[in-house]
Design a protein around this motif. Structure first.
Motif, PDB file in Angstrom:
ATOM      1  N   GLY A  28       0.830  -1.195   0.000  1.00 39.81           N
ATOM      2  CA  GLY A  28       0.000   0.000   0.000  1.00 39.81           C
ATOM      3  C   GLY A  28       0.858   1.235   0.000  1.00 39.81           C
ATOM      4  O   GLY A  28       2.066   1.166   0.271  1.00 39.81           O
ATOM      5  N   TYR A  47      -4.738  10.911  -2.885  1.00 40.71           N
ATOM      6  CA  TYR A  47      -5.812   9.923  -2.962  1.00 40.71           C
ATOM      7  C   TYR A  47      -7.094  10.502  -2.353  1.00 40.71           C
ATOM      8  O   TYR A  47      -7.081  10.962  -1.208  1.00 40.71           O
ATOM      9  N   GLN A 395      -9.317  -2.717  -6.154  1.00 36.04           N
ATOM     10  CA  GLN A 395      -8.853  -1.794  -5.125  1.00 36.04           C
ATOM     11  C   GLN A 395      -7.505  -1.191  -5.500  1.00 36.04           C
ATOM     12  O   GLN A 395      -7.285   0.021  -5.331  1.00 36.04           O
ATOM     13  N   GLN A 396      -6.595  -2.008  -6.036  1.00 38.79           N
ATOM     14  CA  GLN A 396      -5.280  -1.503  -6.432  1.00 38.79           C
ATOM     15  C   GLN A 396      -5.376  -0.562  -7.626  1.00 38.79           C
ATOM     16  O   GLN A 396      -4.667   0.455  -7.694  1.00 38.79           O
ATOM     17  N   LEU A 399      -6.514   2.809  -6.413  1.00 42.33           N
ATOM     18  CA  LEU A 399      -5.407   3.552  -5.807  1.00 42.33           C
ATOM     19  C   LEU A 399      -4.533   4.175  -6.887  1.00 42.33           C
ATOM     20  O   LEU A 399      -4.092   5.323  -6.765  1.00 42.33           O
ATOM     21  N   TYR A 404      -9.043   6.003  -2.842  1.00 44.33           N
ATOM     22  CA  TYR A 404      -9.076   4.906  -1.867  1.00 44.33           C
ATOM     23  C   TYR A 404     -10.530   4.566  -1.578  1.00 44.33           C
ATOM     24  O   TYR A 404     -11.345   5.447  -1.250  1.00 44.33           O
TER      25      TYR A 404
END
Length: 450
Positions: A28, A47, A395-396, A399, A404
């Motif tokens: 992360g 983010y 999710q990645q 980002l 987020y």
């Protein structure tokens, strides 16, 4: 800067155990700053915090009113034993009691987080009623300590089993995947209440101390109860002398467009547990709001609850600063406006993506449930396991696009800070829509075959 960031990541990997993660896969951004609706990492990337952390940073990041309150208190008094009275604890307890839904008044017991609050609430319920059993929902999360983990109704409780005795789980309403085979909300509410009554009958209601519920189930899908359900649970509790405890760790402090979820649903519980939003998560703090008629029990008998950091001065100051900010800026009600933005934006997103099976929520608290097929409703990630490859990829990718979002099971939680602007939110939803489009088209997952 890049070298420094890489070194920090290596130090983190070597010395930190990351929650809920296989450590070798944990990764992360290295977050070093927050401002408003945004977080910034050690490489200068920004983010949008579309989930307010873990549905906690209700005031956004860096709210000056709260930061100053913490700074001023740190210069004056950083710690006092809980056996001493101190001004900040008295004032915050007063302020929270004034927010409570009871005309008779309330008292507050402070903890350092939601898990402790839930455990202390059930201890109080057992002491007050002389009964032992506690009922809570499947598809719920109440914390990861041994007792709160037992109250939890999903897979994160498994590592703590067998847990504490006396906890019984039951099914709550969830129309999209109805455990009661209901066709509409009215049926779902009626059948869920009938199920609960049947469970109570077989557990003997005279042995049940409390029913513990999230007004809107949070990390397990943002499940909004149908009309009449919570009031029906309240009536069952009244009929059998059972205490109703609402876990408002996520739903409290304006998240649903009211001070507490109890206010939004016009249901009066016997206790409310809270955490997260009480300080906008700036300092760890939780607690139990207890209606006066029950709290008075402990005027004549000991309260067998206590923590080294109960009523910690820095946490109390942060809570007072947060309460002032909520009131000064009308933020307990502002989620009503955010709800309109989210309903409009998420309806459009659902039209665009075949992966969206259901969208639901209230206030500034919505869930997007993702499926492999709208016809079969097969979830994109199974409920009894960690995130699937597809959900992890999503999710990645988000980002990488500067957003987020907290993903749990096959659900994306959209729960922004209550201070977010319409433009910021729209930008985040656009990035989310584009990421869903790319996920649908990603050849390595072959989701088009459904």
């Amino acid at each position: 800067m890049v070298t420094w960031a890489k070194e920090l990541a290596e130090v983190h990997a070597k010395h930190v155990l990351t929650p809920w993660a296989v450590q070798k896969r944990a990764s992360g951004p290295m977050i070093v700053r927050g401002e408003g609706s945004f977080l910034y990492d050690s490489e200068g990337n920004r983010y949008l915090d579309l989930s307010a952390g873990l549905v906690a940073v209700n005031l956004g990041h860096g709210k000056e009113q709260v930061v100053q309150a913490i700074q001023q208190q740190a210069a004056r008094l950083c710690y006092a034993s809980p056996v001493f009275f101190h001004d900040q604890r008295a004032l915050l307890a007063q302020g929270l009691s004034q927010c409570a839904p009871w005309s008779e008044g309330a008292r507050v017991f402070f903890t350092t987080g939601g898990a402790e609050a839930n455990e202390d609430a059930i201890k109080m319920a057992r002491m007050i009623t002389g009964r032992q059993k506690i009922l809570s929902l499947y598809r719920s999360f109440h914390g990861s300590t041994l007792g709160a983990g037992t109250l939890t109704g999903e897979y994160r409780r498994f590592a703590g089993e067998p847990g504490i005795p006396g906890v019984v789980h039951f099914w709550g309403p969830y129309l999209y995947r109805s455990p009661f085979f209901s066709a509409n909300e009215g049926e779902e509410s009626e059948r869920a209440l009938r199920h609960l009554e049947l469970v109570l009958l077989h557990e003997d209601p005279s042995r049940v101390a409390a029913i513990l519920l999230e007004p809107v189930v949070g990390s397990n899908g943002v499940l909004v109860p149908p009309a009449g359900y919570l009031s029906g649970v309240r009536e069952l509790c009244r009929r059998h002398g059972i205490l109703l405890i609402l876990d408002e760790v996520m739903t409290g402090f304006g998240r649903l467009g009211a001070t507490f979820g109890a206010d939004r649903f016009e249901v009066v519980p016997d206790m409310i547990t809270f955490a997260k939003g009480v300080t906008s998560a700036y300092v760890p703090l939780g607690g139990v709001l207890v209606r006066e008629g029950l709290a008075a029990t402990f005027d004549e008998q000991p309260l067998w609850c206590g923590h080294t950091y109960s009523g910690h001065p820095l946490a109390m100051a942060a809570g007072l600063g947060a309460l002032a900010a909520y009131r000064d800026e009308g933020l307990f009600e502002r989620a009503g406006r955010i709800e309109e933005w989210l309903q409009r934006g998420l309806r459009e997103l659902a039209k665009q993506s075949p992966l969206v099976g259901d969208v639901r929520g209230l206030g500034a608290f919505f869930g997007i449930e993702l499926v492999r097929s709208r016809q079969t409703r097969e979830p994109l990630s199974l409920w009894h396991k960690p995130l699937s490859q597809e959900m992890g990829w999503l999710q990645q990718q988000l980002l990488g696009r500067g957003v987020y979002a907290f993903c749990k099971h096959n659900v994306i939680l959209v729960a922004p800070p209550l201070t977010i602007t319409e433009e910021e939110l729209q930008g985040g939803l656009e990035q989310l829509g584009e990421t869903l489009r790319r996920l649908w088209e990603e050849p390595s997952f072959d989701l088009r075959r459904g």
